[in-house]
Scaffold this motif. Structure first.
Motif, short mmCIF file in Angstrom:
data_model
loop_
_atom_site.label_atom_id
_atom_site.label_comp_id
_atom_site.label_asym_id
_atom_site.label_seq_id
_atom_site.Cartn_x
_atom_site.Cartn_y
_atom_site.Cartn_z
N GLY A 32 0.35 -1.42 0.02
CA GLY A 32 0.13 0.10 0.17
C GLY A 32 0.95 1.17 -0.35
O GLY A 32 2.06 0.92 -0.30
N PRO A 33 0.27 2.65 0.93
CA PRO A 33 1.47 3.78 0.09
C PRO A 33 1.97 3.39 1.25
O PRO A 33 2.04 3.11 2.29
N PRO A 34 2.97 4.24 0.83
CA PRO A 34 4.63 3.85 1.72
C PRO A 34 4.74 4.81 3.30
O PRO A 34 3.91 5.73 2.96
N VAL A 35 5.19 4.59 4.16
CA VAL A 35 5.34 5.95 5.29
C VAL A 35 5.72 7.27 4.77
O VAL A 35 7.43 6.49 4.58
N MET A 36 5.34 8.10 4.79
CA MET A 36 6.32 8.91 5.00
C MET A 36 6.80 10.00 6.02
O MET A 36 7.68 10.75 5.27
N LEU A 37 5.68 9.58 6.47
CA LEU A 37 6.00 10.47 8.92
C LEU A 37 6.56 9.43 8.92
O LEU A 37 6.72 8.22 9.31
N GLY A 38 7.17 10.12 10.53
CA GLY A 38 7.97 9.71 11.21
C GLY A 38 8.47 9.19 10.81
O GLY A 38 9.63 9.65 10.51
N ASP A 39 9.19 7.93 12.22
CA ASP A 39 11.01 7.86 12.27
C ASP A 39 11.06 6.59 10.12
O ASP A 39 10.41 6.54 9.97
N PRO A 40 12.55 6.16 10.31
CA PRO A 40 12.29 5.75 9.33
C PRO A 40 12.30 4.35 9.36
O PRO A 40 12.52 3.48 10.69
N LEU A 41 11.61 3.90 8.17
CA LEU A 41 10.89 2.46 8.56
C LEU A 41 11.83 1.10 9.05
O LEU A 41 13.15 1.08 7.67
N PRO A 42 12.52 0.61 9.70
CA PRO A 42 13.43 0.15 10.10
C PRO A 42 13.18 -1.61 9.02
O PRO A 42 12.98 -2.28 8.81
N THR A 43 14.76 -1.59 8.68
CA THR A 43 14.61 -3.28 8.15
C THR A 43 16.00 -4.32 9.10
O THR A 43 16.72 -4.94 8.22
N ASP A 44 15.67 -4.32 10.16
CA ASP A 44 16.45 -5.06 11.12
C ASP A 44 15.53 -5.82 12.09
O ASP A 44 16.35 -6.34 13.00
N GLY A 45 14.49 -5.92 10.89
CA GLY A 45 13.31 -6.29 12.69
C GLY A 45 13.13 -5.22 13.98
O GLY A 45 12.47 -5.81 14.77
N SER A 46 13.63 -4.44 14.22
CA SER A 46 13.19 -3.21 15.23
C SER A 46 11.39 -3.53 16.04
O SER A 46 11.42 -3.76 14.68
N PRO A 47 11.65 -3.49 16.24
CA PRO A 47 10.08 -3.11 16.55
C PRO A 47 9.07 -1.81 16.49
O PRO A 47 10.12 -1.05 16.71
N TYR A 48 8.50 -2.08 15.39
CA TYR A 48 7.58 -0.78 15.08
C TYR A 48 6.58 -0.91 14.83
O TYR A 48 5.91 -1.80 14.83
N VAL A 49 5.48 0.77 15.03
CA VAL A 49 3.96 0.76 14.99
C VAL A 49 3.40 1.62 13.94
O VAL A 49 4.24 2.28 13.09
N VAL A 50 2.70 1.19 12.33
CA VAL A 50 2.14 2.68 11.56
C VAL A 50 1.08 3.11 12.31
O VAL A 50 0.31 1.99 12.86
#
Length: 321
Positions: free
Chosen positions: A116-134
């Motif tokens: 879907g639409p990319p996350v454009m705001l907030g923190d950089p989208l992690p690529t190392d498996g770090s926990p995050y929410v959208v």
């Protein structure tokens, strides 16, 4: 009356009678969405002032919904027209033109994928498996990184590390910085239920979707601010027009009689405004909303100045007669 219902990224104007129930409102929304015949109002979850509606038979007016009110709805994909090719996934979506698949599906590498639409705001989208929410809010998507915590102990991984902040605290503080909405005015919804500090951190899946709404307190604060701005504008306009009446009466001539008629109407309005300002100031603003009192205190000074002008206008009228 007409209300606006936000479904995902889209806002839908919906007209219902004043005596409509929540079920009626959900049915009207489905009609606005051109939902399939099999879609039922019970499938729609309506959110009003940050809380999910629990009694579909209750009247919307009794809950405080008025003409121009804004609500949020969570609509299952089954209640929407068929998606164009290229869509996919299940979940709650925003309408026929916006059908992103679920966020947070784990890939073979263990890194959450986002379609879907990319996350454009907030923190950089992690690529190392770090926990995050959208977080979805106002048509925007925010990526928020969360602390790494142990579900059993609630402390940061590593055993001897001090207690890490709960994800709820991190999330609300970060969203306050990103959206300007204070933590105590935030209502977070996860999987259809409020997300609170009581939530087990392990319950938040990697890349989970969280809906951010303005809480009831936040809605009241916004309403109070709007109320104060409207009264302030009315006080300023009435004061300006009273000055014009005073100048016309003192100037004499043919315009004095017309100014006296206008002045009588303005004096009545000014008296009403003085009462409104005094009432709001005494009660800390509309509905006693937090943080509004000082604003009404400042407005009281303008109302006091208007009262002085009212005395001058009345005195000018007496001299004319």
């Amino acid at each position: 009356m007409q209300v606006t219902i936000t479904v995902g990224r889209h806002k839908h104007p919906v007209v219902v009678p004043a005596d409509a129930t929540w079920a009626d409102l959900a049915a009207a929304l489905l009609a606005a969405l051109a939902a399939p015949a099999a879609a039922r109002p019970a499938d729609v979850k309506l959110l009003w002032r940050g809380r999910a509606v629990t009694d579909p038979a209750a009247g919307v007016t009794a809950a405080g919904v008025t003409d121009g009110s804004r609500l949020v709805a969570l609509v299952p994909r089954a209640c929407l027209p068929a998606a164009p090719s290229g869509g996919g996934g299940r979940g709650v979506v925003g309408g026929p033109a916006s059908m992103p698949a679920a966020v947070g599906a784990a890939s073979a590498t263990g890194v959450a994928g986002v379609s879907g639409p990319p996350v454009m705001l907030g923190d950089p989208l992690p690529t190392d498996g770090s926990p995050y929410v959208v977080v979805l809010h106002g048509g925007a998507r925010y990526c928020v990184l969360l602390p790494v915590m142990s579900a059993a102990t609630g402390v940061a991984d590593g055993g001897g590390a001090p207690h890490s902040p709960h994800p709820h605290a991190v999330l609300t503080e970060r969203l306050a910085a990103l959206t300007g909405l204070p933590p105590h005015h935030q209502a977070l919804i996860y999987r259809g239920a409020p997300l609170t500090p009581a939530l087990d951190p392990a319950a938040l899946s990697l890349g989970a979707k969280v809906l951010l709404l303005r809480s009831a307190a936040g809605a009241d604060a916004a309403e109070a601010a709007t109320d104060m701005a409207a009264v302030a504008a009315d006080v300023a306009d009435t004061t300006s027009r009273l000055r014009g009446v005073l100048a016309s009466v003192r100037g004499g001539g043919g315009g004095a009689a017309a100014a006296e008629v206008t002045g009588a109407v303005l004096l009545t309005r000014a008296e009403e405004l003085v009462r409104v300002v005094a009432d709001r100031q005494q009660n800390g603003g509309r509905a006693g909303t937090e943080g509004v009192g000082p604003g009404w205190g400042n407005l009281a000074a303008a109302a006091e100045a208007m009262e002085g002008l009212m005395l001058q206008v009345r005195e000018a009228f007496r001299r004319e007669h």
